[in-house]
Write an enzyme that holds these catalytic residues in place. Structure first.
Site, PDB file in Angstrom:
ATOM      1  N   SER A  76      35.009  42.874  75.596  1.00  0.00           N
ATOM      2  CA  SER A  76      33.961  43.145  74.623  1.00  0.00           C
ATOM      3  C   SER A  76      33.912  42.022  73.601  1.00  0.00           C
ATOM      4  O   SER A  76      34.900  41.309  73.397  1.00  0.00           O
ATOM      5  CB  SER A  76      34.264  44.467  73.904  1.00  0.00           C
ATOM      6  OG  SER A  76      33.595  44.578  72.677  1.00  0.00           O
TER       7      SER A  76
ATOM      8  N   TYR B 249      41.103  48.156  68.269  1.00  0.00           N
ATOM      9  CA  TYR B 249      40.145  47.987  69.357  1.00  0.00           C
ATOM     10  C   TYR B 249      40.040  46.512  69.748  1.00  0.00           C
ATOM     11  O   TYR B 249      40.094  46.155  70.941  1.00  0.00           O
ATOM     12  CB  TYR B 249      38.772  48.524  68.936  1.00  0.00           C
ATOM     13  CG  TYR B 249      37.704  48.360  69.986  1.00  0.00           C
ATOM     14  CD1 TYR B 249      37.780  49.053  71.202  1.00  0.00           C
ATOM     15  CD2 TYR B 249      36.615  47.519  69.785  1.00  0.00           C
ATOM     16  CE1 TYR B 249      36.799  48.908  72.172  1.00  0.00           C
ATOM     17  CE2 TYR B 249      35.629  47.365  70.754  1.00  0.00           C
ATOM     18  CZ  TYR B 249      35.726  48.064  71.947  1.00  0.00           C
ATOM     19  OH  TYR B 249      34.760  47.912  72.913  1.00  0.00           O
TER      20      TYR B 249
END
Length: 336
Positions: free
Chosen positions: A168, A194
């Protein structure tokens, strides 16, 4: 192995191929003309969001598809329109569950041609697994690391396998902080955790490819784009999502592929491209987006890259071979 690594045709620099596809391309666009009959694919998270679309597209192209799921009943319901996808129980955060899935698959004697590591969690409240590991790192990275290790004989048996790790643009939040992977010595921040896990996904592809290419196993990391309606953002408030520009004032998803704000079919495209495109034959260990290999973000353009979400690129720390090798060794220790 050493000789193979020195052969320049075996790998590629982190630079675009000019694939002919782009930010608005869909998974259906990139798989046109590709026949996967006789191929076997496993798609983690293959029953929701871009994982579901990936399962559907690979199956439509003729592949035998297996979807490991933490909630098999929910997975079967989501996949009911897609004939011939096998659902198997597996929870990435539970090592015994990962081992059991791999053992069942290996016992079937099938080779594994495509493994798409699409499952993941994002920006969760502070959570630890049974081993005390931070949950986003444990799920997004360590669970998939273990799965690949256990499935290794089937990947080698394919004589040309591809492993796709869904990373990501979240890499921008954090490198892998080796000194404190599990937030034992610093305040927990859901986005730092994350980001660290997504950088780990990218680094995993670098080292997996280096280790696997002699046996025909190539690896890729992908940024799918920002797809707001996949359930991944369930821990974020609507206010936060509006502030991030991904929801409009009425709470509807904003679609703008040029800014990486994509539909699910557009979001699944890069992973499917990496899993199947003949353009990537003989290549690997790279981070991709918009159905192409991403350029490396330089010190001179990092500020612009961070300010402009549509600008493609990967931060050097997410494709650093030394960090990738270190992460592999640490992951082997953590998964024992």
């Amino acid at each position: 192995m050493a000789h193979i690594e020195e052969t320049p045709t075996m790998t590629t620099a982190q630079q675009p191929l000019h694939s002919g596809f782009g930010a608005a391309s869909t998974a259906e666009d990139v798989i046109k003309g590709i026949d996967l009959t006789g191929k076997v694919a496993i798609v983690t998270g293959g029953y929701s969001g871009i994982g579901l679309e990936t399962s559907r597209i690979l199956r439509a192209a003729g592949a035998e598809v297996v979807v490991p799921a933490r909630d098999p009943e929910r997975a079967r319901a989501a996949l009911k329109e897609t004939d011939g996808v096998a659902v198997e129980p597996m929870d990435l955060i539970d090592p015994a569950s990962v081992d059991a899935l791999a053992e069942r698959f290996l016992a079937s004697g099938r080779p594994l041609h495509i493994l798409v590591n699409s499952a993941g969690i994002m920006a969760t409240p502070p959570t630890r697994d049974a081993r005390g590991y931070e949950a986003q790192f444990a799920t997004n990275h360590l669970g998939h690391f273990r799965l690949v290790a256990r499935l290794w004989p089937a990947l080698v048996a394919a004589h040309g396998a591809r492993v796709v790790s869904v990373s990501s643009r979240g890499i921008r939040f954090s490198p892998v902080v080796f000194e404190d992977l599990h937030f034992e010595h610093r305040a927990y921040d859901p986005f730092l955790a994350y980001g660290q896990s997504k950088t780990a996904n990218a680094l995993f592809a670098v080292e997996l490819d280096r280790r696997g290419r002699a046996e025909g196993v190539r690896a890729f990391a992908v940024h799918p784009g920002q797809i707001i309606d996949t359930g991944l953002a369930k821990h974020l408030s609507e206010e936060a999502l509006r502030a991030a520009g991904v929801l409009d004032e009425e709470g509807r998803p904003v679609r703008d592929p040029a800014r990486q704000q994509k539909t699910v079919p557009q979001g699944a495209a890069t992973g499917v491209w990496c899993a199947t495109s003949p353009r990537l034959d003989g290549l690997g260990g790279v981070y991709c987006e918009n159905c192409d290999i991403s350029p490396v973000v330089t010190a001179g353009n990092e500020a612009e890259w961070r300010a402009r979400p549509g600008l493609p690129g990967v931060l050097p720390y997410a494709v650093d071979p030394e960090a990738a090798a270190r992460l592999w060794e640490v992951s082997e220790r953590l998964t024992a």
